[in-house]
Write a protein that holds these residues in place. Structure first.
Motif, mmCIF file in Angstrom:
data_model
loop_
_atom_site.group_PDB
_atom_site.id
_atom_site.type_symbol
_atom_site.label_atom_id
_atom_site.label_comp_id
_atom_site.label_asym_id
_atom_site.label_seq_id
_atom_site.Cartn_x
_atom_site.Cartn_y
_atom_site.Cartn_z
ATOM 1 N N PRO A 1 53.616 22.494 86.787
ATOM 2 C CA PRO A 1 52.498 22.829 85.906
ATOM 3 C C PRO A 1 52.919 23.164 84.474
ATOM 4 C CG PRO A 1 52.270 23.950 88.014
ATOM 5 C CD PRO A 1 53.629 23.319 88.004
ATOM 6 N N GLU A 2 54.125 23.714 84.302
ATOM 7 C CA GLU A 2 54.588 24.110 82.975
ATOM 8 C C GLU A 2 55.281 22.976 82.221
ATOM 9 O OE1 GLU A 2 55.513 25.686 85.794
ATOM 10 O OE2 GLU A 2 54.103 27.377 85.745
ATOM 11 N N ASP A 3 55.390 21.809 82.838
ATOM 12 C CA ASP A 3 56.055 20.667 82.198
ATOM 13 C C ASP A 3 55.054 19.939 81.312
ATOM 14 O OD1 ASP A 3 57.459 18.422 81.443
ATOM 15 O OD2 ASP A 3 57.849 17.698 83.477
ATOM 16 N N ALA A 4 54.825 20.486 80.116
ATOM 17 C CA ALA A 4 53.808 19.928 79.218
ATOM 18 C C ALA A 4 54.093 18.470 78.851
ATOM 19 C CB ALA A 4 53.688 20.791 77.964
ATOM 20 N N PRO A 5 55.322 18.104 78.463
ATOM 21 C CA PRO A 5 55.579 16.691 78.152
ATOM 22 C C PRO A 5 55.374 15.783 79.361
ATOM 23 C CG PRO A 5 57.325 18.080 77.254
ATOM 24 C CD PRO A 5 56.501 18.947 78.159
ATOM 25 N N GLY A 6 55.788 16.253 80.556
ATOM 26 C CA GLY A 6 55.631 15.431 81.757
ATOM 27 C C GLY A 6 54.175 15.204 82.109
ATOM 28 N N ILE A 7 53.365 16.229 81.984
ATOM 29 C CA ILE A 7 51.945 16.098 82.295
ATOM 30 C C ILE A 7 51.254 15.204 81.277
ATOM 31 C CG2 ILE A 7 49.755 17.388 82.334
ATOM 32 C CD1 ILE A 7 51.394 19.649 83.706
ATOM 33 N N ALA A 8 51.567 15.406 79.996
ATOM 34 C CA ALA A 8 50.962 14.568 78.958
ATOM 35 C C ALA A 8 51.357 13.108 79.132
ATOM 36 C CB ALA A 8 51.376 15.073 77.576
ATOM 37 N N GLY A 9 52.622 12.872 79.470
ATOM 38 C CA GLY A 9 53.085 11.497 79.673
ATOM 39 C C GLY A 9 52.402 10.848 80.857
ATOM 40 N N PHE A 10 52.251 11.590 81.952
ATOM 41 C CA PHE A 10 51.550 11.044 83.121
ATOM 42 C C PHE A 10 50.107 10.717 82.764
ATOM 43 C CE2 PHE A 10 48.807 11.449 86.794
ATOM 44 C CZ PHE A 10 49.456 10.678 87.746
ATOM 45 N N ALA A 11 49.457 11.606 82.025
ATOM 46 C CA ALA A 11 48.058 11.385 81.653
ATOM 47 C C ALA A 11 47.915 10.112 80.818
ATOM 48 C CB ALA A 11 47.521 12.596 80.897
ATOM 49 N N ARG A 12 48.836 9.908 79.895
ATOM 50 C CA ARG A 12 48.783 8.712 79.044
ATOM 51 C C ARG A 12 49.029 7.447 79.853
ATOM 52 N NH1 ARG A 12 53.074 9.600 75.446
ATOM 53 N NH2 ARG A 12 54.368 8.710 77.094
ATOM 54 N N GLU A 13 50.021 7.482 80.729
ATOM 55 C CA GLU A 13 50.413 6.279 81.461
ATOM 56 C C GLU A 13 49.431 5.911 82.574
ATOM 57 O OE1 GLU A 13 54.272 7.374 82.813
ATOM 58 O OE2 GLU A 13 55.081 7.547 80.761
ATOM 59 N N ASN A 14 48.618 6.859 83.016
ATOM 60 C CA ASN A 14 47.724 6.607 84.148
ATOM 61 C C ASN A 14 46.253 6.628 83.762
ATOM 62 O OD1 ASN A 14 49.440 6.634 86.887
ATOM 63 N ND2 ASN A 14 50.375 8.056 85.424
ATOM 64 N N GLY A 15 45.973 6.534 82.489
ATOM 65 C CA GLY A 15 44.588 6.426 82.039
ATOM 66 C C GLY A 15 43.732 7.630 82.390
ATOM 67 N N ILE A 16 44.313 8.829 82.295
ATOM 68 C CA ILE A 16 43.560 10.044 82.595
ATOM 69 C C ILE A 16 42.578 10.330 81.456
ATOM 70 C CG2 ILE A 16 43.719 12.528 83.013
ATOM 71 C CD1 ILE A 16 44.802 10.789 85.308
ATOM 72 N N ASP A 17 41.343 10.615 81.827
ATOM 73 C CA ASP A 17 40.301 10.892 80.838
ATOM 74 C C ASP A 17 40.079 12.373 80.600
ATOM 75 O OD1 ASP A 17 39.289 8.058 80.498
ATOM 76 O OD2 ASP A 17 39.018 8.310 82.662
ATOM 77 N N LEU A 18 40.437 13.193 81.588
ATOM 78 C CA LEU A 18 40.230 14.635 81.474
ATOM 79 C C LEU A 18 41.319 15.360 82.252
ATOM 80 C CD1 LEU A 18 38.402 17.134 80.723
ATOM 81 C CD2 LEU A 18 37.286 16.769 82.947
ATOM 82 N N VAL A 19 41.949 16.343 81.610
ATOM 83 C CA VAL A 19 42.944 17.196 82.263
ATOM 84 C C VAL A 19 42.350 18.593 82.394
ATOM 85 C CG1 VAL A 19 45.249 18.204 82.129
ATOM 86 C CG2 VAL A 19 44.875 15.840 81.377
ATOM 87 N N VAL A 20 42.296 19.121 83.609
ATOM 88 C CA VAL A 20 41.771 20.461 83.870
ATOM 89 C C VAL A 20 42.949 21.360 84.239
ATOM 90 C CG1 VAL A 20 40.246 21.849 85.320
ATOM 91 C CG2 VAL A 20 39.552 19.542 84.624
ATOM 92 N N VAL A 21 43.219 22.352 83.399
ATOM 93 C CA VAL A 21 44.407 23.198 83.574
ATOM 94 C C VAL A 21 44.023 24.483 84.292
ATOM 95 C CG1 VAL A 21 46.348 24.317 82.430
ATOM 96 C CG2 VAL A 21 45.370 22.225 81.465
ATOM 97 N N GLY A 22 44.707 24.766 85.410
ATOM 98 C CA GLY A 22 44.400 25.947 86.201
ATOM 99 C C GLY A 22 45.209 27.174 85.861
ATOM 100 N N PRO A 23 46.556 27.147 85.946
ATOM 101 C CA PRO A 23 47.338 28.385 85.867
ATOM 102 C C PRO A 23 47.660 28.837 84.444
ATOM 103 C CG PRO A 23 48.745 26.544 86.505
ATOM 104 C CD PRO A 23 47.354 26.000 86.391
ATOM 105 N N ASP A 24 47.879 30.155 84.331
ATOM 106 C CA ASP A 24 48.193 30.751 83.036
ATOM 107 C C ASP A 24 49.514 30.248 82.460
ATOM 108 O OD1 ASP A 24 49.746 31.976 84.985
ATOM 109 O OD2 ASP A 24 48.875 33.967 84.715
ATOM 110 N N GLY A 25 50.512 30.037 83.323
ATOM 111 C CA GLY A 25 51.804 29.580 82.832
ATOM 112 C C GLY A 25 51.731 28.228 82.158
ATOM 113 N N ALA A 26 50.880 27.345 82.680
ATOM 114 C CA ALA A 26 50.717 26.024 82.073
ATOM 115 C C ALA A 26 50.052 26.134 80.698
ATOM 116 C CB ALA A 26 49.884 25.127 82.986
ATOM 117 N N LEU A 27 49.117 27.064 80.551
ATOM 118 C CA LEU A 27 48.467 27.266 79.252
ATOM 119 C C LEU A 27 49.452 27.833 78.243
ATOM 120 C CD1 LEU A 27 45.117 28.735 80.595
ATOM 121 C CD2 LEU A 27 45.451 26.464 79.582
ATOM 122 N N GLU A 28 50.276 28.801 78.693
ATOM 123 C CA GLU A 28 51.288 29.361 77.789
ATOM 124 C C GLU A 28 52.305 28.298 77.392
ATOM 125 O OE1 GLU A 28 54.534 33.030 77.513
ATOM 126 O OE2 GLU A 28 53.910 32.268 79.461
#
Length: 425
Positions: free
Chosen positions: A48-75
């Protein structure tokens, strides 16, 4: 839409479940997810805290909306990383989420905005903190400045407890760098409840009030946990109190974040203490609570995916939310020994028996699949939520369902919701 949920606990399972109810959602993913979420979509092995990894997955897989749950991921700035690619995200930026990940920032903002909260002082030196505690007397509350998995607030009823708490947080660094600074604040008498509000940075939509049960044992005794159960609506927050909380706490907080150049979009959590002087803020969080989410979202009649998109685009609907005329209770089933030491790998049986029960949900908190079996993988294992026409009935149904869930050395509180029943009586 293709939607990615960030996180792996009971809150994220509930978010995934709520999103799955929407006709707007095509493919659902979770990073990293859990076995419960895997029944709703595809889980991907990204922290959850891997911001570059999550952003890269979202770009490569055509994600339209990312819903973030935990506080650590937001920080960690997951929302910032996703939005930098032009992808919508539900949740505040790292700067806005500081309202949670820094208790010092939050308390100072409240003080400057005139938001009612306990008197406090901030310390980075343990000796100065000790002297302040002696001067103020007990009971008193010691809070780690940073994130501590919901366990960083220590209520101390004796001077000895307070000195030990300061040593644990500041000297022993039980919570790591989160304890570099501490907030020492006056103890507030009253009953605590959770008030959440959706906001697009301008407007505010309150959610149904709920009440968490933090301590491990019945009667709110023992050490704090991540939460042992919740129920909603919470009668301690009536209509008058909710108006007061909106006008004196939530709306000033949203305005205050905007004036500081940190517009807050997402869900703002307000831990509220109902005192003789009215509602006062215990803490702000920058995301849904766990297990409060497990009782709030099943009561929501509006399309959560539609709401999340609107908030991410700064165009939240200008109308009240609609709610089922029911009550909800969630009982967390945990590993024996939690929040201390506990064993993992115990086989979980009986969850399939809940499928036959209407308006009963098992939200996975910390489970895993091993050799084809569902097993325990942490402290809080599953949150069992039941809806019914009234609170007493929802409590009875929740415990009836909990009795069907079995694993070795399981533990759960047996008094979830009783404070609500007493208040209603």
């Amino acid at each position: 839409m293709n939607v990615l949920v960030v996180g792996k606990g009971g809150r994220e399972h509930t978010l995934a479940w709520a999103l799955r109810q929407s006709a707007l959602v095509k493919d659902l993913y979770a990073a990293p997810g859990n076995p419960g979420i895997a029944a709703l979509g595809k889980c991907v092995d990204i922290a959850p805290e891997d911001a570059p990894g999550i952003a890269g997955f979202a770009r490569e897989n055509g994600i339209d909306l990312v819903v973030v749950g935990p506080d650590g991921a937001l920080e960690a700035g997951v929302v910032d990383a996703v939005e930098s690619l032009g992808i919508r995200a539900f949740g505040p930026t790292r700067a806005a989420a500081e309202i949670e990940w820094s208790k010092v920032f939050s308390k100072q903002m409240m003080q400057e905005e005139g938001i009612p909260t306990a008197a406090f002082a901030v310390f980075s030196d343990v000796d100065a903190a000790r002297a302040y505690v002696i001067e103020q007397g007990v009971p008193i509350v010691i809070k780690a400045d940073g994130l501590a998995a919901g366990k960083g607030a220590l209520v101390c009823r004796t001077a000895e407890e307070a000195m030990k708490a300061l040593d644990v947080v500041m000297t022993d660094r039980m919570f790591g760098d989160a304890g570099r600074n501490v907030v020492v604040e006056a103890f507030m008498e009253g009953e605590e409840a959770s008030v959440f509000a959706l906001t697009d940075g301008e407007r505010v939509l309150p959610l149904v009030p709920s009440q968490d049960h933090k301590p491990i044992h019945d009667g709110d005794s023992g050490p704090n946990t991540g939460g042992m159960g919740a129920y909603a609506p919470a009668p301690v927050i009536d209509e008058g109190a909710m108006r007061d909380i909106l006008e004196r706490i939530i709306e000033p907080a949203v305005r205050g974040m905007k004036t500081r150049g940190r517009p807050f979009r997402g869900v703002l959590y307000c831990g509220i203490m109902m005192t003789d002087q009215g509602p006062m803020v215990v803490e702000f969080n920058s995301r849904f609570g766990d297990p409060e989410t497990q009782v709030i979202l099943p009561l929501l009649e509006d399309d959560f995916a539609e709401l999340a998109v609107g908030i991410s685009e700064g165009r939240m609907p200008d109308r009240p939310l609609t709610w089922k005329r029911k009550a909800a209770t969630c009982v967390v089933v945990a590993s024996g020994g939690y929040p201390g030491e506990y064993e993992k790998g115990m086989e979980i049986c009986g969850l399939e028996r809940l499928d036959a029960m209407d308006d009963v949900f098992a939200f996975h908190a910390d489970t895993a699949r091993r050799d084809g079996k569902l097993v325990t993988n942490g402290g809080r294992i599953v949150g069992v939520t039941a809806l019914a026409d009234d609170l007493a009935s929802s409590i009875d149904r929740a415990y009836e369902a909990v009795d069907r869930v079995r694993f070795e050395n399981r533990y759960f509180r047996r008094d979830i919701g009783q404070k609500g029943l007493r208040r209603m009586a």
